[in-house]
Design a protein around this motif. Structure first.
Motif, PDB file in Angstrom:
ATOM      1  N   LEU A 174       0.830  -1.203   0.000  1.00 38.42           N
ATOM      2  CA  LEU A 174       0.000   0.000   0.000  1.00 38.42           C
ATOM      3  C   LEU A 174       0.868   1.258   0.000  1.00 38.42           C
ATOM      4  O   LEU A 174       0.629   2.204  -0.756  1.00 38.42           O
ATOM      5  CB  LEU A 174      -0.918   0.011   1.225  1.00 38.42           C
ATOM      6  CG  LEU A 174      -2.082  -0.988   1.254  1.00 38.42           C
ATOM      7  CD1 LEU A 174      -2.809  -0.905   2.600  1.00 38.42           C
ATOM      8  CD2 LEU A 174      -3.056  -0.717   0.110  1.00 38.42           C
ATOM      9  N   ILE A 175       1.886   1.253   0.856  1.00 36.78           N
ATOM     10  CA  ILE A 175       2.769   2.418   0.955  1.00 36.78           C
ATOM     11  C   ILE A 175       3.558   2.596  -0.337  1.00 36.78           C
ATOM     12  O   ILE A 175       3.713   3.719  -0.850  1.00 36.78           O
ATOM     13  CB  ILE A 175       3.710   2.271   2.165  1.00 36.78           C
ATOM     14  CG1 ILE A 175       2.898   2.257   3.470  1.00 36.78           C
ATOM     15  CG2 ILE A 175       4.736   3.393   2.186  1.00 36.78           C
ATOM     16  CD1 ILE A 175       3.708   1.917   4.699  1.00 36.78           C
ATOM     17  N   ALA A 180      -0.314   7.026   1.968  1.00 36.54           N
ATOM     18  CA  ALA A 180       0.434   7.581   3.089  1.00 36.54           C
ATOM     19  C   ALA A 180       0.595   6.523   4.175  1.00 36.54           C
ATOM     20  O   ALA A 180      -0.276   5.656   4.357  1.00 36.54           O
ATOM     21  CB  ALA A 180      -0.275   8.805   3.654  1.00 36.54           C
ATOM     22  N   GLU A 181       1.712   6.583   4.883  1.00 32.83           N
ATOM     23  CA  GLU A 181       2.033   5.545   5.871  1.00 32.83           C
ATOM     24  C   GLU A 181       0.933   5.382   6.912  1.00 32.83           C
ATOM     25  O   GLU A 181       0.504   4.262   7.217  1.00 32.83           O
ATOM     26  CB  GLU A 181       3.376   5.866   6.536  1.00 32.83           C
ATOM     27  CG  GLU A 181       4.549   5.829   5.558  1.00 32.83           C
ATOM     28  CD  GLU A 181       5.780   6.519   6.082  1.00 32.83           C
ATOM     29  OE1 GLU A 181       5.766   6.944   7.270  1.00 32.83           O
ATOM     30  OE2 GLU A 181       6.763   6.648   5.323  1.00 32.83           O
ATOM     31  N   GLU A 182       0.478   6.492   7.486  1.00 33.53           N
ATOM     32  CA  GLU A 182      -0.574   6.424   8.505  1.00 33.53           C
ATOM     33  C   GLU A 182      -1.879   5.893   7.920  1.00 33.53           C
ATOM     34  O   GLU A 182      -2.591   5.110   8.559  1.00 33.53           O
ATOM     35  CB  GLU A 182      -0.801   7.804   9.130  1.00 33.53           C
ATOM     36  CG  GLU A 182       0.354   8.282   9.997  1.00 33.53           C
ATOM     37  CD  GLU A 182       0.056   9.616  10.660  1.00 33.53           C
ATOM     38  OE1 GLU A 182      -1.124   9.852  11.015  1.00 33.53           O
ATOM     39  OE2 GLU A 182       0.978  10.428  10.822  1.00 33.53           O
ATOM     40  N   ALA A 183      -2.182   6.299   6.684  1.00 33.72           N
ATOM     41  CA  ALA A 183      -3.409   5.834   6.039  1.00 33.72           C
ATOM     42  C   ALA A 183      -3.334   4.348   5.743  1.00 33.72           C
ATOM     43  O   ALA A 183      -4.328   3.611   5.876  1.00 33.72           O
ATOM     44  CB  ALA A 183      -3.661   6.622   4.760  1.00 33.72           C
ATOM     45  N   ILE A 222       9.037   0.519   8.622  1.00 37.45           N
ATOM     46  CA  ILE A 222       8.114   1.660   8.548  1.00 37.45           C
ATOM     47  C   ILE A 222       6.673   1.164   8.619  1.00 37.45           C
ATOM     48  O   ILE A 222       5.836   1.709   9.343  1.00 37.45           O
ATOM     49  CB  ILE A 222       8.360   2.457   7.257  1.00 37.45           C
ATOM     50  CG1 ILE A 222       9.729   3.156   7.315  1.00 37.45           C
ATOM     51  CG2 ILE A 222       7.247   3.470   7.016  1.00 37.45           C
ATOM     52  CD1 ILE A 222      10.168   3.766   6.001  1.00 37.45           C
ATOM     53  N   ALA A 223       6.373   0.103   7.865  1.00 36.39           N
ATOM     54  CA  ALA A 223       5.015  -0.438   7.849  1.00 36.39           C
ATOM     55  C   ALA A 223       4.609  -0.937   9.226  1.00 36.39           C
ATOM     56  O   ALA A 223       3.536  -0.599   9.747  1.00 36.39           O
ATOM     57  CB  ALA A 223       4.912  -1.560   6.817  1.00 36.39           C
ATOM     58  N   ALA A 224       5.466  -1.743   9.846  1.00 36.94           N
ATOM     59  CA  ALA A 224       5.130  -2.330  11.143  1.00 36.94           C
ATOM     60  C   ALA A 224       4.975  -1.273  12.220  1.00 36.94           C
ATOM     61  O   ALA A 224       4.039  -1.310  13.028  1.00 36.94           O
ATOM     62  CB  ALA A 224       6.203  -3.345  11.544  1.00 36.94           C
ATOM     63  N   THR A 225       5.895  -0.319  12.263  1.00 33.13           N
ATOM     64  CA  THR A 225       5.866   0.698  13.311  1.00 33.13           C
ATOM     65  C   THR A 225       4.632   1.578  13.189  1.00 33.13           C
ATOM     66  O   THR A 225       4.026   1.968  14.194  1.00 33.13           O
ATOM     67  CB  THR A 225       7.150   1.545  13.269  1.00 33.13           C
ATOM     68  OG1 THR A 225       8.294   0.675  13.333  1.00 33.13           O
ATOM     69  CG2 THR A 225       7.202   2.508  14.432  1.00 33.13           C
ATOM     70  N   ASN A 226       4.233   1.892  11.964  1.00 34.97           N
ATOM     71  CA  ASN A 226       3.030   2.695  11.779  1.00 34.97           C
ATOM     72  C   ASN A 226       1.777   1.946  12.194  1.00 34.97           C
ATOM     73  O   ASN A 226       0.863   2.529  12.786  1.00 34.97           O
ATOM     74  CB  ASN A 226       2.926   3.170  10.329  1.00 34.97           C
ATOM     75  CG  ASN A 226       3.663   4.467  10.082  1.00 34.97           C
ATOM     76  OD1 ASN A 226       3.117   5.548  10.256  1.00 34.97           O
ATOM     77  ND2 ASN A 226       4.924   4.360   9.701  1.00 34.97           N
ATOM     78  N   VAL A 227       1.712   0.654  11.905  1.00 36.06           N
ATOM     79  CA  VAL A 227       0.550  -0.131  12.325  1.00 36.06           C
ATOM     80  C   VAL A 227       0.473  -0.192  13.846  1.00 36.06           C
ATOM     81  O   VAL A 227      -0.579   0.056  14.444  1.00 36.06           O
ATOM     82  CB  VAL A 227       0.602  -1.555  11.728  1.00 36.06           C
ATOM     83  CG1 VAL A 227      -0.437  -2.462  12.389  1.00 36.06           C
ATOM     84  CG2 VAL A 227       0.365  -1.502  10.224  1.00 36.06           C
TER      85      VAL A 227
END
Length: 313
Positions: A174-175, A180-183, A222-227
């Protein structure tokens, strides 16, 4: 809303950090070999190392994957006199791979899974007959000492956080596609309510407790930390995400200036940091199983299958 910071959290961590020294420019694919036919393994396998200038495109200097490639893989396979591992960054490696792939040019990169490059490109790992890269790794959650007493709800959630490679690769995709990372994190959480419920089971909501998650600028991290940060926000935490290099990240957890990381690759990639700071953090165990390290090439490179094919005799 998640607060994101770039750089280290304290002056002490700055002093302990590792400074990247590689170029971010894509690496040129190289020229054709003029070596006489019939000499060495290259003729036998059909692979010509000169086609990539005898270069392996690497990532951040000091990364465990780089250390094992340079200090173990090259010498054990007898490649240290002929091959160079180019210090770069994750982003620069992907840029080089993208350029080569679009033009169907040969390229060899240091690879790891999960990573969106395996979703976007048809790649294969080179066989590792000596098993130097080892078996699959796990990604661990590591927290500062005392988190269980200071913030028990955060500690419980982080202890229960577990998912599968296909989950993180979905967020990464997705990113990579422009979300966007948060989205992307929010979308994943909304689409995976049952999974997220196992992470939050028994965790009580809080009111504005501050929590800092440290992470490196790797796509899967980045993906894991944002989730994780997004779910903690829904539980009432005031979460800050701080992006730093691997050395300062581990130093930050050891010093207590950061609260947690969810991206400790073990037992290989972060082995040196784990050993350096052992006893100064708490390892909550694996949150993801099934990672892999190695050298990767596009599948259109049909004349190379093993690291042994790189040997020049």
């Amino acid at each position: 809303m998640l607060k994101k910071l770039l750089g280290v959290t304290t002056a002490t961590v700055f002093a302990l950090g590792l400074v990247a020294c590689g170029s971010d420019e894509p690496v040129d694919g190289g020229s054709e070999s003029e070596e006489p036919a019939g000499e060495g393994t290259e003729e036998a396998t059909g692979f010509d190392g000169a086609s990539v200038d005898y270069q392996i495109v690497g990532i951040d200097p000091g990364a465990g994957l780089m250390n094992i490639t340079i200090n173990d893989v090259l010498p054990e396979y007898g490649l240290e006199d002929d091959w160079t591992v180019v210090e770069s960054s994750s982003a620069a490696m992907v840029a080089s791979l993208t350029s080569a792939y679009e033009n169907e040019e040969p390229i060899i990169v240091t690879g790891w899974s999960p990573h969106f490059k395996f979703n976007n490109f048809d790649l294969k790992y080179l066989e590792d007959p000596l098993n130097i890269y080892g078996d699959t790794e796990d990604i661990h959650t590591v927290v500062r000492l005392g988190l269980d007493e200071d913030q028990p709800e955060a500690y419980q959630f982080l202890s229960q956080f577990q998912w599968e490679p296909e989950h993180i690769e979905y967020v990464m995709a997705l990113i990579a596609e422009g979300t966007a990372e948060e989205a992307a994190a929010e979308q994943f959480v909304e689409e995976n309510e049952e999974l997220v419920a196992t992470w939050t089971d028994g965790v009580e909501a809080v009111e504005g407790e501050e929590l800092e998650l440290l992470y490196v600028a790797w796509e899967e991290t980045i993906a894991a930390t944002n989730v994780v940060g997004h779910v903690l926000e829904t539980l009432g935490f005031d979460v800050t995400l701080t992006q730093i290099d691997a050395g300062p990240m581990w130093a930050g957890i050891a010093s207590g200036s950061g609260d947690a990381i969810v991206c400790a690759w073990l037992p290989t990639t972060h082995a040196e940091y784990y050993a350096e700071y052992e006893g100064q953090f708490e390892d909550l165990g694996s949150n993801l199983h099934g990672t892999q390290l190695g050298l990767a090439v596009p599948t259109y490179m049909e004349d190379i299958h093993s690291i042994e094919d790189l040997v020049v005799e």
